[in-house]
Design an enzyme around this catalytic site. Structure first.
Site, mmCIF file in Angstrom:
data_model
loop_
_atom_site.group_PDB
_atom_site.id
_atom_site.type_symbol
_atom_site.label_atom_id
_atom_site.label_comp_id
_atom_site.label_asym_id
_atom_site.label_seq_id
_atom_site.Cartn_x
_atom_site.Cartn_y
_atom_site.Cartn_z
ATOM 1 N N ALA A 58 0.948 -1.304 0.069
ATOM 2 C CA ALA A 58 0.213 0.186 0.074
ATOM 3 C C ALA A 58 0.803 1.140 0.164
ATOM 4 O O ALA A 58 0.319 2.249 -0.548
ATOM 5 C CB ALA A 58 -1.015 0.191 1.302
ATOM 6 N N THR A 59 1.990 1.192 0.628
ATOM 7 C CA THR A 59 2.757 2.331 0.641
ATOM 8 C C THR A 59 3.180 2.877 -0.831
ATOM 9 O O THR A 59 2.998 3.939 -1.227
ATOM 10 C CB THR A 59 3.999 2.067 1.346
ATOM 11 O OG1 THR A 59 3.795 1.720 2.776
ATOM 12 C CG2 THR A 59 5.110 3.429 1.363
ATOM 13 N N ALA A 97 -1.883 -7.020 0.497
ATOM 14 C CA ALA A 97 -2.071 -8.269 1.128
ATOM 15 C C ALA A 97 -2.111 -8.550 2.358
ATOM 16 O O ALA A 97 -2.904 -9.169 3.116
ATOM 17 C CB ALA A 97 -1.530 -9.348 0.179
ATOM 18 N N THR A 110 9.041 -7.531 -13.224
ATOM 19 C CA THR A 110 8.617 -8.761 -13.031
ATOM 20 C C THR A 110 7.669 -8.938 -11.995
ATOM 21 O O THR A 110 7.975 -8.782 -10.874
ATOM 22 C CB THR A 110 9.664 -9.680 -13.013
ATOM 23 O OG1 THR A 110 10.650 -9.574 -14.196
ATOM 24 C CG2 THR A 110 9.184 -11.304 -13.250
ATOM 25 N N CYS A 123 4.212 3.990 18.500
ATOM 26 C CA CYS A 123 4.187 3.155 17.212
ATOM 27 C C CYS A 123 4.488 4.004 15.906
ATOM 28 O O CYS A 123 4.953 3.196 14.931
ATOM 29 C CB CYS A 123 2.572 2.415 17.167
ATOM 30 S SG CYS A 123 1.609 4.064 16.767
HETATM 31 C C1 LIG Z 1 -0.222 -0.624 6.778
HETATM 32 C C2 LIG Z 1 -0.629 0.677 6.075
HETATM 33 C C3 LIG Z 1 -0.357 1.136 4.756
HETATM 34 C C4 LIG Z 1 1.061 0.666 4.069
HETATM 35 O O1 LIG Z 1 1.071 -0.719 3.902
HETATM 36 P P1 LIG Z 1 2.119 -1.495 3.399
HETATM 37 O O2 LIG Z 1 1.765 -2.517 2.399
HETATM 38 O O3 LIG Z 1 2.648 -1.875 4.400
HETATM 39 O O4 LIG Z 1 2.991 -0.797 2.626
HETATM 40 C C5 LIG Z 1 -0.985 2.393 4.192
HETATM 41 N N1 LIG Z 1 -1.963 2.835 4.803
HETATM 42 C C6 LIG Z 1 -2.591 2.198 5.854
HETATM 43 C C7 LIG Z 1 -4.078 2.599 6.057
HETATM 44 C C8 LIG Z 1 -2.076 1.285 6.282
HETATM 45 O O5 LIG Z 1 -2.711 0.642 7.517
#
Ligand SMILES: *Cc1c(COP(=O)(O)O)cnc(C)c1O
Length: 405
Positions: free
Chosen positions: A73-74, A203, A243, A329
């Site tokens: 997600a980052t 995931a 890839t 955290c």
């Molecule tokens: C964990 C999280 C991310 C980052 O996800 P990664 O896959 O670890 O990079 C981004 N946004 C939110 C809201 C999250 O909880």
């Protein structure tokens, strides 16, 4: 019960064994490159990737062609925000987001401000952690090209009025990105209904493997274009070269399929366990405060502040339970959580906060054990707290004239 207990499912989730089972053949036996067009190894890998793409798209009501694989997600947040702000630069240079976003969004926005001179509005939230759609509307200027508001917050679980914000974005012809990492797989997410143009998720927060995520990129009404961050072989419609990690993608697909099947029962079960945890703690302890929204929040989230107790000390006292505090955290320093600060939670109560993140593999027995241990440790820490004693004697701590050192 198997110790330590895991109640930190907002940080990451354990992988579901059924996900691992689906992934295993794709490490050794079916090792092909999904971009190899000339032989069976490649075709097999491509087919597996496309199957996963379907499973993932289905969960969020998207077309498989609208899924772009990333490392998590980052990266998805980076690609959405940087990709839009660069691609549509001639249309404007302003983006709207909010103070409680994940660092993946906030730090990306800050980098664009610092390096590219773009302008960012960081909207406040109310005391429950919610963004007001009217604030979004009022922040829009001629130069606004992107709105980025998260679906559900990773600390307090508050769910934003995404549909209302999506409507405003559409009405104004502005692209809408949503970091839905904490919501996808846990609550129903429909990109059509919510009016989302770009959406990040990953995931490893939904019982899949770490190292793979996705960005939903709308293809129709409007067709969203993105400037890539990574150039290379033109994979993923040119938006993300490299890839594809076939085993991870296969696992991600399976995780989505399982979430879709189990969400109706799982969310009800976890909400009941969470309510049990909350009620059990509140019944036996005074001066415990809920952070976040009382009802509009993720079913598996509970964030509480225990007045007169240091969150870090509490965690030290219950080392056999994996929890997260609102202090440490986000950084190596002991700064209180910026999310709680944005809600207007005072520094003392922010330092006293604990996040409970329930998940698929938690049992009622574990929750009852946690209730018992939290009550024990909070009582013990308060017994040692002169401030708590003074408060109990009816002394208003705000009026006390502390001697200067
Ligand atoms: C964990 C999280 C991310 C980052 O996800 P990664 O896959 O670890 O990079 C981004 N946004 C939110 C809201 C999250 O909880």
């Amino acid at each position: 019960m198997k110790f330590p207990l895991y109640l930190d499912n907002h940080s990451t989730t354990p992988m579901d064994p059924r996900v691992l089972e689906t992934m295993l053949p794709y490490f050794v036996e079916k090792f092909g490159n999904a971009a190899s067009r000339n032989h069976a190894f490649g075709w097999e890998a491509e087919e597996a990737v496309e199957q996963a793409r379907k499973q993932i798209a289905r969960l969020i009501h998207a077309d498989p062609k609208e899924i772009v694989f990333t490392s998590g997600a980052t990266e998805s947040d980076n690609l959405a925000i940087k990709g839009v702000m660069e691609m549509y630069r001639e249309k404007g240079d302003h983006m709207i987001t909010c103070l409680t976003e994940h660092r993946a969004v906030l730090d990306t926005a800050k980098a664009l401000e610092a390096k590219k001179g773009l302008k960012v509005t960081y909207l406040p939230v109310d005391k429950t952690g919610m963004v007001n759609p009217e604030d979004v509307r009022n922040a829009i200027t001629e130069k606004t090209i992107l709105i980025s508001i998260m679906l559900a917050n990773n600390e307090i679980g508050t769910i934003n009025p995404i549909k209302e914000i999506g409507k405003i974005a559409k009405e104004k012809g502005i692209l809408f990105h949503c970091d839905a990492t904490q919501g996808v797989g846990k609550i129903p997410v429909d990109v059509q209904d919510l009016g989302i143009d770009l959406m990040a998720f990953t995931a490893h927060k939904m019982y899949g493997p770490k190292g793979v995520g996705a960005l939903y990129v709308r293809k129709k009404a409007p067709r969203v274009r993105l400037a890539p961050i990574i150039d290379g072989g033109g994979h993923e419609r040119g938006m993300r070269s490299g890839t594809l990690p076939v085993p991870l993608i296969v696992g991600f697909g399976k995780a989505c399929e399982l979430s879709e099947q189990e969400m109706p029962t799982e969310s009800v079960r976890l909400a009941a366990l969470r309510d049990r945890l909350q009620a059990g703690i509140l019944k036996s302890l005074d001066e415990v405060y809920l952070n976040g929204h009382p009802t509009q929040r993720l079913p598996h989230n509970l964030n509480l502040s225990f007045a007169y107790v240091e969150g870090e000390s509490l965690l030290m006292g219950v080392k056999e339970i994996a929890l997260s505090s609102g202090s440490a955290c986000t950084s190596a320093t002991l700064e209180p959580s910026y999310v709680l600060r944005a809600l207007g939670v005072g520094s003392d109560l922010a330092h006293s906060s604990i996040r409970f993140g329930l998940g698929r593999f938690n049992s009622e027995e574990e929750i009852d054990y946690t209730i018992k241990r939290i009550i024990q440790i909070v009582n013990k820490l308060r017994e040692m707290s002169p401030l708590y004693e003074m408060a109990k004697e009816g002394i208003d701590l705000k009026t006390v004239q502390w001697a200067a050192h």
